[in-house]
Motif scaffolding. Structure first.
Motif, short mmCIF file in Angstrom:
data_model
loop_
_atom_site.label_atom_id
_atom_site.label_comp_id
_atom_site.label_asym_id
_atom_site.label_seq_id
_atom_site.Cartn_x
_atom_site.Cartn_y
_atom_site.Cartn_z
N GLN A 1 0.83 -1.21 0.00
CA GLN A 1 0.00 0.00 0.00
C GLN A 1 0.86 1.26 0.00
N LEU A 2 1.94 1.26 0.76
CA LEU A 2 2.83 2.42 0.80
C LEU A 2 3.45 2.68 -0.56
N LYS A 3 3.85 1.62 -1.24
CA LYS A 3 4.43 1.78 -2.58
C LYS A 3 3.36 2.24 -3.57
N ARG A 4 2.16 1.72 -3.41
CA ARG A 4 1.07 2.10 -4.32
C ARG A 4 0.85 3.60 -4.32
N THR B 1 16.11 3.98 1.51
CA THR B 1 15.77 2.64 1.02
C THR B 1 14.92 2.74 -0.23
N ASP B 2 13.97 3.66 -0.23
CA ASP B 2 13.09 3.83 -1.38
C ASP B 2 13.89 4.16 -2.64
N ALA B 3 14.92 4.97 -2.48
CA ALA B 3 15.73 5.36 -3.63
C ALA B 3 16.51 4.20 -4.23
N MET B 4 16.62 3.09 -3.48
CA MET B 4 17.38 1.95 -3.95
C MET B 4 16.51 0.74 -4.32
N LEU B 5 15.19 0.89 -4.24
CA LEU B 5 14.32 -0.26 -4.47
C LEU B 5 14.49 -0.87 -5.85
N ASP B 6 14.81 -0.06 -6.84
CA ASP B 6 14.98 -0.56 -8.20
C ASP B 6 16.44 -0.83 -8.56
N TYR C 1 22.03 -4.16 -5.94
CA TYR C 1 21.68 -4.76 -4.65
C TYR C 1 20.24 -5.30 -4.71
N PRO C 2 19.97 -6.42 -4.04
CA PRO C 2 18.60 -6.97 -3.99
C PRO C 2 17.76 -6.28 -2.90
N VAL C 3 17.62 -4.97 -3.01
CA VAL C 3 17.02 -4.18 -1.94
C VAL C 3 15.56 -4.57 -1.71
N GLU C 4 14.76 -4.53 -2.78
CA GLU C 4 13.34 -4.78 -2.62
C GLU C 4 13.09 -6.20 -2.10
N THR C 5 13.85 -7.16 -2.57
CA THR C 5 13.68 -8.54 -2.12
C THR C 5 13.97 -8.66 -0.63
N LEU C 6 15.05 -8.02 -0.17
CA LEU C 6 15.38 -8.07 1.26
C LEU C 6 14.30 -7.41 2.09
N VAL C 7 13.79 -6.26 1.64
CA VAL C 7 12.76 -5.56 2.40
C VAL C 7 11.51 -6.44 2.54
#
Length: 444
Positions: A249-252, A263-268, A272-278
């Motif tokens: 929901q927050l990403k939406r 962290t948001d700036a690195m999601l894509d 680094y596998p940022v989004e997967t780890l989160v």
């Protein structure tokens, strides 16, 4: 519940009889009922209100029970020996029964009243509420609440529900709808945008289109909210058992960046596998809570900020001829200092975050495994290590080694450490390894 009734004009009272809503009386909190009866005995109106009624209608057991009353805070305080007033912006009474707290709030009025510019109620030019102690009637109190599903009042006299905002119907529709004009209400308190996302995640409801529409535009207003308050909201969103759904929901609505901008700036990130780890960290937290296990904000923040810290660490390692541990400490300080500008992290959590990160550098030193095993943050550091591997980092099977070491007897542990002495090394990330396909985190 039966099919949804036709909506009444906002502010009109609908009474839902016990025979219709069917909330079991045994589900009501005894201490909250004592508070209501005490207030009523002294001539005040008093109701169970808000989320507890919403959850009971959905067949859920509420975590807290709140009371709304016509008694002013100081009047209510005189009736309860073990109570205290809290808050300035929004004055409340907490009544204690052992370890349980019952929150008692006076009926509030809207901020377009004559008292709006006076001592008890003030708004900024942007519309944000600065102080909210304008008292009113139950009808006014209902209409100044945020969402219709939170504006339901349980009457203990006849066990009916009083509904002034069509919240009962919205629960049946499984929708979250703002009371009044959504844009104006968000401007009054931007945190309502986070609450909309949280209720949608927790309840599995849809956010009504008119309620959802302004969020993308008004989201940046959250930067005006005190970081300490946003820390509390972040925990409600991500550490209450529905963290994965909350993140979606927050990403939406592009709200994650207001809570964790680094962290948001690195999601894509492709590096680094940022989004997967989160997502894995939140899934791990949701699972632990579902199993009745404890969780700590320190672990969650260590996981969510791990890659921003790693990126900064790599820059320092490349730029400076300093020991890896010294660079790690500086990177941790810089990342945490940047984070607290968005969500404050109390020192009782920021210290453990640093420990968990430092242990990621020490865990590869397997020859010292016995010492590391006694570290108070070892378990959290080990869990983060597993999450890193399951998210795609290639750590040469380090997580499995530590799993085996913990399960081994004393003699086997000694052999494992001896065999590791020739390969033990500093864990400074001098060269990144190729990422493998990520997987879901394993159970503890």
């Amino acid at each position: 519940m039966p099919s949804a009734p036709t909506d009444l004009p906002l502010g009109s009272k609908r009474v839902i009889a016990e025979s219709e809503h069917r909330i079991p009386r045994q589900k009501l909190d005894d201490n909250a009922m004592k508070v209501v009866y005490r207030l009523q005995d002294e001539g005040y109106d008093a109701f169970l209100v808000g989320g507890c009624i919403r959850d009971l209608l959905l067949g859920m057991q509420p975590k807290d029970f709140d009371v709304a009353t016509s008694a002013h805070p100081e009047e209510a305080e005189e009736l309860f020996r073990r109570s205290r007033l809290i808050g300035r912006r929004f004055k409340l009474l907490h009544v204690r029964f052992g370890r349980e707290l019952i929150e008692v709030a006076t009926f509030r009025a809207s901020h377009d009243s004559d008292d709006n510019d006076g001592e008890h109620g003030r708004q900024a030019e942007s519309g944000m509420i600065l102080r909210d102690n304008v008292y009113g009637t139950i009808e006014e109190d209902a209409l100044r609440r945020d969402f219709t599903i939170n504006a339901l009042y349980y009457c203990v006299r006849d066990h009916s529900i009083h509904d002034f905002a069509n919240g009962y119907a919205d629960i049946q529709r499984r929708q979250i709808r703002m009371i009044g004009d959504p844009e104006a209400r968000y401007r009054e308190d931007p945190v309502r945008m986070l609450r909309a996302a949280r209720f949608a995640a927790k309840l599995g409801f849809e956010i009504e289109p008119g309620t959802a529409a302004p969020i993308h535009t008004l989201g940046p207003m959250l930067t005006r909210i005190a970081p300490a308050r946003l820390f509390d909201e972040a925990l409600k969103l991500l550490q209450s058992g529905h963290g994965e759904a909350s993140l979606r929901q927050l990403k939406r609505f592009d709200l994650f960046r207001t809570l964790f901008p680094q962290t948001d700036a690195m999601l894509d990130s492709e590096e680094y596998p940022v989004e997967t780890l989160v997502y894995n960290a939140l899934a791990n937290t949701d699972r632990r809570l579902g199993q009745g296990k404890s969780v700590t904000p320190a672990f969650l923040f260590a996981a969510l900020l791990w890659y921003p810290m790693q990126r900064r660490l790599q820059v320092l390692l490349d730029e400076r001829d300093q020991p890896a541990l010294q660079c790690l400490h500086q990177a941790a300080n810089e990342v945490l200092a940047e984070q607290v500008r968005s969500t404050a992290i109390p020192r009782r959590f920021s210290g453990p975050v640093r420990d968990i990160w430092e242990l990621q550098q020490r865990l590869p030193r397997r020859s010292r495994a016995d010492q590391l095993l006694t570290h108070p943050r070892f378990r959290a550091a080990y869990d983060l290590l597993l999450l890193r591997e399951n998210s795609g980092e290639d750590l040469d099977g380090l997580g499995q080694w530590w799993t085996d070491f913990q399960n081994a007897d004393e003699s086997h542990r000694s052999d494992m450490q001896k065999g590791s002495r020739s390969t033990s090394s500093d864990a400074a990330p001098k060269k990144r390894r190729r990422r493998r396909k990520p997987s879901k985190p394993s159970n503890d």
